[in-house]
Write a protein that holds these residues in place. Structure first.
Motif, short mmCIF file in Angstrom:
data_model
loop_
_atom_site.label_atom_id
_atom_site.label_comp_id
_atom_site.label_asym_id
_atom_site.label_seq_id
_atom_site.Cartn_x
_atom_site.Cartn_y
_atom_site.Cartn_z
N GLN A 264 -33.40 13.17 -14.92
CA GLN A 264 -34.16 11.84 -14.63
C GLN A 264 -33.30 10.71 -14.25
OE1 GLN A 264 -36.56 13.86 -13.89
NE2 GLN A 264 -37.85 12.08 -14.18
N THR A 265 -32.02 10.63 -14.62
CA THR A 265 -31.10 9.65 -14.33
C THR A 265 -30.67 9.87 -12.84
OG1 THR A 265 -29.99 10.02 -16.74
CG2 THR A 265 -28.80 8.89 -15.04
N MET A 266 -30.74 11.09 -12.32
CA MET A 266 -30.09 11.20 -10.95
C MET A 266 -31.54 11.02 -10.12
SD MET A 266 -27.05 11.57 -11.39
CE MET A 266 -26.49 11.93 -10.00
N HIS A 267 -32.58 11.28 -10.70
CA HIS A 267 -33.81 11.25 -9.79
C HIS A 267 -34.43 9.73 -9.66
CE1 HIS A 267 -34.44 15.35 -8.77
NE2 HIS A 267 -34.51 15.75 -9.79
N ALA A 268 -34.05 8.84 -10.52
CA ALA A 268 -34.55 7.75 -10.74
C ALA A 268 -34.54 6.74 -9.32
CB ALA A 268 -34.11 6.94 -11.94
N ASN A 269 -35.55 6.03 -9.33
CA ASN A 269 -35.31 4.90 -7.96
C ASN A 269 -35.19 5.75 -6.83
OD1 ASN A 269 -35.49 2.82 -9.90
ND2 ASN A 269 -33.16 2.66 -10.26
N ASP A 270 -36.12 6.71 -6.61
CA ASP A 270 -36.18 7.49 -5.47
C ASP A 270 -34.52 8.11 -5.14
OD1 ASP A 270 -38.42 6.56 -4.94
OD2 ASP A 270 -38.04 4.78 -3.83
N ASN A 271 -34.15 8.74 -6.11
CA ASN A 271 -32.92 9.44 -6.03
C ASN A 271 -31.64 8.81 -5.68
OD1 ASN A 271 -33.96 12.50 -6.57
ND2 ASN A 271 -35.58 11.77 -5.05
#
Ligand code: SAM
Ligand code: MD0
Ligand code: SF4
Length: 350
Positions: A111-118
């Motif tokens: 999720q850290t990498m996917h957050a805010n539209d990746n």
């Protein structure tokens, strides 16, 4: 008994369902050898003795999903890591220097990498792309359609997302709480926005012969440039930990894929049996080596988290030695890229 099928496939005429199922039923060693020989001949026709190599950077082992087969599933209480963008850039550079033709950036659905539209993921791809000149493959799990043009723009040429099985019931048992169609869309979206795509199936997860035939046909019809099969490797702490590892099936399916689709890229993964498994896969028709991992960098494999990594047996140097002894030619970057150009051109015409 199988000669007619081999003869037809040798002429590049592919396979129909009935023939795929028949070949899947092969039991005797002589027929199996003939199957592998036919696969090798077809590979030679399209690629010569050339084998291409992919470096593997599993940069984050955090995952929100709970796939039954996977060591990194959310519920498994294990040690995890996330490399920084700088570390990933540097690992990718080292892999390029070691001579691989592509770098595969892979993560759990972190999720850290996917957050805010990746945002972070895209930044990582951009930075790796500025630092290396070899193509980038991205394997980040399932993402929304909007992400694809951004991945492409950041410099990813390939997108890998494996269906695992094309049987919807089995899929729902493997990829718990995940949507079959959303996963399958990943590859169409990748193509829509100008990337090449890889599909793949696992064997030894309770599939039938008919399921495998469905997958082989489906993978062909989707037209992914690269298609794979990997043996399921049981993982501790998962619901499938007590299952048995299938022995011969992967090689058989790999060879059948080569007979059906002579000009596709088909990987031999070091992530199933380590370096020991490399030559049997090359002899079954594979023309790409994947999961080349630099030693002592605290990087994990997916299906084999440690096997042959720190000993250096999964390094480019060692892989190249093993391949050369087998009489293979290690493809150069210029050769890999010119092959990709051909593949792209063919697709525009088709
Ligand atoms: N998390 C992303 C995803 O699932 O698409 C990318 C990485 S995932 C770990 C890559 C692939 O590894 C899976 O799609 C699956 O085919 C394979 N894999 C994972 N666990 C495995 C296992 N225990 N045995 C064999 N293959 C496995
Ligand atoms: C491999 N462990 O090539 C890697 C992985 C993800 N794109 C690839 C399954 O075997
Ligand atoms: Fe996560 Fe991928 Fe493992 Fe599934 S296969 S649990 S999505 S890392």
């Amino acid at each position: 008994m199988y000669e007619k099928i081999f003869e037809k496939a040798s002429e590049g005429k592919g396979l129909i369902r009935e023939e795929i199922e028949k070949l899947l039923s092969i039991k005797d060693q002589d027929s199996l050898n003939l199957l592998f020989e036919t696969a090798r001949d077809l590979k030679r026709k399209h690629f010569g003795e050339k084998v291409f190599t992919y470096g593997f950077v599993y940069f984050s082992t955090f995952c929100r999903n709970n796939c039954s087969f996977c060591y990194y599933r959310r519920d498994n209480n294990i040690e995890r890591y996330r490399k920084t963008i700088e570390e990933t850039v540097s690992l990718s550079g080292d892999l390029q220097d070691s001579g691989v033709n592509l770098v595969d950036l892979t993560m759990g659905e972190d999720q850290t990498m996917h957050a805010n539209d990746n945002e972070k993921l895209i930044e990582m791809v951009e930075k790796v792309n500025s630092a290396v000149s070899i193509p980038i493959m991205l394997s980040p799990g399932a993402v929304p359609e909007e992400a694809f043009p951004m991945f492409r723009k950041a410099g990813a040429e390939w997108f890998a997302c494996y269906q695992e099985t094309h049987n919807r019931r089995l899929f729902s048992e493997m990829r718990l709480e995940q949507d079959f169609d959303h996963r399958s869309n990943q590859r169409s979206w990748a193509k829509r926005y100008g990337m090449m795509a890889e599909d793949g199936i696992m064997v030894g997860i309770g599939e039938t012969r008919s399921d495998i035939a469905d997958s082989v046909i489906q993978m062909g019809a989707e037209g992914c440039e690269q298609i794979r099969t990997m043996t399921f490797v049981p993982q501790s702490g998962t619901p499938m930990s007590a299952m048995r590892k299938e022995k011969e099936k992967e090689l058989k399916v790999m060879a059948i894929m080569r007979l059906a689709y002579p000009d596709r890229l088909i990987p031999a993964s070091l992530d199933v049996e380590g370096i020991e498994g490399l030559i049997p896969r090359i002899r079954a028709g594979a023309n790409i080596v994947t999961s080349i991992v630099p030693p002592r960098m605290h990087l994990a494999g997916v299906a084999q988290k440690e096997l042959d990594i720190d000993s250096g047996f999964r390094s480019m140097e060692h892989v190249a030695n093993v391949l050369e002894k087998e009489g293979c030619k290690i493809g150069r970057n210029s050769e890999y890229e010119s092959m990709l150009r051909d593949i792209r051109r063919r697709r525009c015409v088709a």
